[in-house]
Design a protein around this motif. Structure first.
Motif, PDB file in Angstrom:
ATOM      1  N   SER A   1      35.212  46.579  35.492  1.00  0.00           N
ATOM      2  CA  SER A   1      33.945  46.882  36.134  1.00  0.00           C
ATOM      3  C   SER A   1      33.205  47.943  35.329  1.00  0.00           C
ATOM      4  CB  SER A   1      34.207  47.386  37.559  1.00  0.00           C
ATOM      5  OG  SER A   1      33.012  47.784  38.172  1.00  0.00           O
ATOM      6  N   VAL A   2      31.931  47.702  35.036  1.00  0.00           N
ATOM      7  CA  VAL A   2      31.119  48.675  34.296  1.00  0.00           C
ATOM      8  C   VAL A   2      30.734  49.796  35.256  1.00  0.00           C
ATOM      9  CG1 VAL A   2      29.025  49.054  32.962  1.00  0.00           C
ATOM     10  CG2 VAL A   2      30.240  46.866  32.787  1.00  0.00           C
ATOM     11  N   ASN A   3      31.322  50.968  35.071  1.00  0.00           N
ATOM     12  CA  ASN A   3      31.040  52.089  35.960  1.00  0.00           C
ATOM     13  C   ASN A   3      31.221  53.403  35.207  1.00  0.00           C
ATOM     14  OD1 ASN A   3      33.878  53.363  36.746  1.00  0.00           O
ATOM     15  ND2 ASN A   3      34.131  51.136  36.651  1.00  0.00           N
ATOM     16  N   PRO A   4      30.643  54.495  35.719  1.00  0.00           N
ATOM     17  CA  PRO A   4      30.681  55.770  35.003  1.00  0.00           C
ATOM     18  C   PRO A   4      32.083  56.325  34.779  1.00  0.00           C
ATOM     19  CG  PRO A   4      28.955  55.799  36.660  1.00  0.00           C
ATOM     20  CD  PRO A   4      29.751  54.554  36.896  1.00  0.00           C
ATOM     21  N   GLN A   5      33.069  55.864  35.556  1.00  0.00           N
ATOM     22  CA  GLN A   5      34.422  56.404  35.456  1.00  0.00           C
ATOM     23  C   GLN A   5      35.328  55.611  34.524  1.00  0.00           C
ATOM     24  OE1 GLN A   5      35.459  59.351  36.915  1.00  0.00           O
ATOM     25  NE2 GLN A   5      33.274  59.501  37.353  1.00  0.00           N
ATOM     26  N   MET A   6      34.834  54.529  33.941  1.00  0.00           N
ATOM     27  CA  MET A   6      35.720  53.676  33.152  1.00  0.00           C
ATOM     28  C   MET A   6      36.271  54.389  31.920  1.00  0.00           C
ATOM     29  SD  MET A   6      32.922  50.962  31.613  1.00  0.00           S
ATOM     30  CE  MET A   6      34.152  49.973  30.759  1.00  0.00           C
ATOM     31  N   GLY A   7      35.512  55.328  31.376  1.00  0.00           N
ATOM     32  CA  GLY A   7      36.011  56.084  30.237  1.00  0.00           C
ATOM     33  C   GLY A   7      37.086  57.074  30.626  1.00  0.00           C
ATOM     34  N   VAL A   8      36.939  57.663  31.823  1.00  0.00           N
ATOM     35  CA  VAL A   8      37.923  58.624  32.316  1.00  0.00           C
ATOM     36  C   VAL A   8      39.272  57.947  32.517  1.00  0.00           C
ATOM     37  CG1 VAL A   8      38.482  60.226  34.191  1.00  0.00           C
ATOM     38  CG2 VAL A   8      36.118  59.975  33.420  1.00  0.00           C
ATOM     39  N   ASP A   9      39.241  56.690  32.991  1.00  0.00           N
ATOM     40  CA  ASP A   9      40.468  55.975  33.305  1.00  0.00           C
ATOM     41  C   ASP A   9      41.313  55.679  32.069  1.00  0.00           C
ATOM     42  OD1 ASP A   9      39.611  55.981  35.915  1.00  0.00           O
ATOM     43  OD2 ASP A   9      38.721  53.983  35.824  1.00  0.00           O
ATOM     44  N   ILE A  10      40.700  55.615  30.892  1.00  0.00           N
ATOM     45  CA  ILE A  10      41.431  55.164  29.703  1.00  0.00           C
ATOM     46  C   ILE A  10      41.621  56.247  28.644  1.00  0.00           C
ATOM     47  CG2 ILE A  10      39.412  54.376  28.396  1.00  0.00           C
ATOM     48  CD1 ILE A  10      41.044  51.917  27.582  1.00  0.00           C
ATOM     49  N   ILE A  11      40.788  57.293  28.669  1.00  0.00           N
ATOM     50  CA  ILE A  11      40.789  58.226  27.542  1.00  0.00           C
ATOM     51  C   ILE A  11      42.080  59.025  27.445  1.00  0.00           C
ATOM     52  CG2 ILE A  11      39.707  60.127  28.795  1.00  0.00           C
ATOM     53  CD1 ILE A  11      39.118  59.039  25.126  1.00  0.00           C
ATOM     54  N   SER A  12      42.713  59.358  28.588  1.00  0.00           N
ATOM     55  CA  SER A  12      43.964  60.121  28.514  1.00  0.00           C
ATOM     56  C   SER A  12      45.056  59.306  27.841  1.00  0.00           C
ATOM     57  CB  SER A  12      44.410  60.553  29.909  1.00  0.00           C
ATOM     58  OG  SER A  12      44.593  59.432  30.756  1.00  0.00           O
ATOM     59  N   ILE A  13      45.089  57.997  28.121  1.00  0.00           N
ATOM     60  CA  ILE A  13      46.070  57.126  27.465  1.00  0.00           C
ATOM     61  C   ILE A  13      45.773  57.026  25.980  1.00  0.00           C
ATOM     62  CG2 ILE A  13      46.971  54.770  27.360  1.00  0.00           C
ATOM     63  CD1 ILE A  13      46.455  54.508  30.327  1.00  0.00           C
ATOM     64  N   VAL A  14      44.496  56.921  25.626  1.00  0.00           N
ATOM     65  CA  VAL A  14      44.113  56.802  24.222  1.00  0.00           C
ATOM     66  C   VAL A  14      44.502  58.060  23.440  1.00  0.00           C
ATOM     67  CG1 VAL A  14      42.155  56.586  22.649  1.00  0.00           C
ATOM     68  CG2 VAL A  14      42.269  55.163  24.693  1.00  0.00           C
ATOM     69  N   PHE A  15      44.329  59.230  24.042  1.00  0.00           N
ATOM     70  CA  PHE A  15      44.759  60.458  23.382  1.00  0.00           C
ATOM     71  C   PHE A  15      46.259  60.445  23.135  1.00  0.00           C
ATOM     72  CE2 PHE A  15      40.755  62.672  24.694  1.00  0.00           C
ATOM     73  CZ  PHE A  15      40.411  63.112  23.430  1.00  0.00           C
TER      74      PHE A  15
END
Length: 291
Positions: free
Chosen positions: A218-232
């Motif tokens: 889903s395109v939403n403002p929180q989608m980056g928050v959900d994945i960035i910790s894993i990416v780090f």
């Protein structure tokens, strides 16, 4: 495995490959930025979200479809990366890395808050393009065409970026600028321009990943928050600044996460971070990083 059917296991592995594709693309962008700027870009997840949001805006208001969005959005987001680097990041050249981390963290909060205020917290639907609808029944798993496309294009883009950095003259200049910028400057190469190019390329990769993610998540403002910790965590495991490490760890940890969901679902949300802690304890530079 643990009483699970072959079909269910294959389905989880497919999900792992899809997640791993996004992990690889996003961690690749982070690795490029860290390699030259030595800044941990906390705004990377917000830029990924911005890529998905721009794709939706192009479709909703300008009628520009998915295929053009794959080209237009990375160019626009890459241009935004150039502006951010020239206006903000360039002022921190040579400063303690903590300032860059704080700056990008604040930038991420600003982008997320602006998107939340403008579009709310509910998801925005972005349809799968007509050419990529449907799928194939492989017997042991049903493979949606769009999921197969994500895996294929992610592998191709990751290989293309690796080749450009490791096997071309531009890549050699980027690597040399990372090792000894003063020496590279004596050969008439504009190191500042190379650094800006690296930041723009990392941002463009995040925007590209956002377009790919639009029809899946889903395109939403929180989608980056959900994945960035894993990416780090992926970047740390692979090695900060390591291109090969970002790619291998992204796909590998996506599969590991999927297998953990099969074997012990309760631990799937922390498995990657456990691996990160173990890698830091044994090899602080990461699996592919240099000490």
């Amino acid at each position: 495995m643990f009483g699970i059917s072959t079909q269910a296991l294959s389905g989880q592995l497919l999900i792992g490959l899809i997640n791993g594709s996004f992990y690889a693309l996003l961690s690749l962008g982070l690795a490029i930025i860290f390699g030259l700027l030595h800044i941990i870009n906390f705004a990377h997840g917000a830029i990924y979200m911005l890529g998905a949001l721009l794709a939706w805006l192009l479709m909703a208001y300008l009628g520009i479809g998915y295929w053009w969005a794959l080209i237009v959005v990375p160019v626009v987001v890459g241009g935004l990366g150039i502006l951010l680097d020239r206006a903000l990041m360039a002022r921190l050249r040579g400063a303690d890395p903590i300032y860059g981390l704080l700056l990008t963290f604040g930038l991420a909060l600003m982008l997320q808050s602006a998107a939340h205020s403008a579009f709310g917290s509910s998801g925005l639907a972005y349809a799968v393009p007509r050419e990529l609808r449907g799928g194939w029944n492989l017997g042991f798993v049903f493979l949606p065409t769009y999921r197969a496309w994500i895996i294929l294009v992610s592998v191709l883009v990751c290989f293309g970026v690796w080749f450009a950095i490791e096997r071309t003259r531009l890549g050699a200049s980027l690597r040399a600028a990372n090792e000894d910028p003063a020496l590279v400057a004596t050969f008439g190469i504009d190191v500042s321009r190379l650094i800006t190019l690296a930041f723009a390329a990392g941002a463009a990769l995040a925007g590209f990943a956002g377009v790919l993610a639009g029809p899946v998540y889903s395109v939403n403002p929180q989608m980056g928050v959900d994945i960035i910790s894993i990416v780090f965590a992926v970047v740390v495991i692979g090695g900060m600044g390591s291109i090969l490490g970002a790619i291998a760890s992204g796909f590998g940890l996506g599969l590991l996460e999927a297998l953990t969901k099969v074997a012990y679902p309760e631990a799937s949300s922390v498995a990657i971070f456990v691996i990160m802690v173990l890698v830091i304890m044994v090899r602080p530079a990461g699996l592919f990083g240099k000490a």
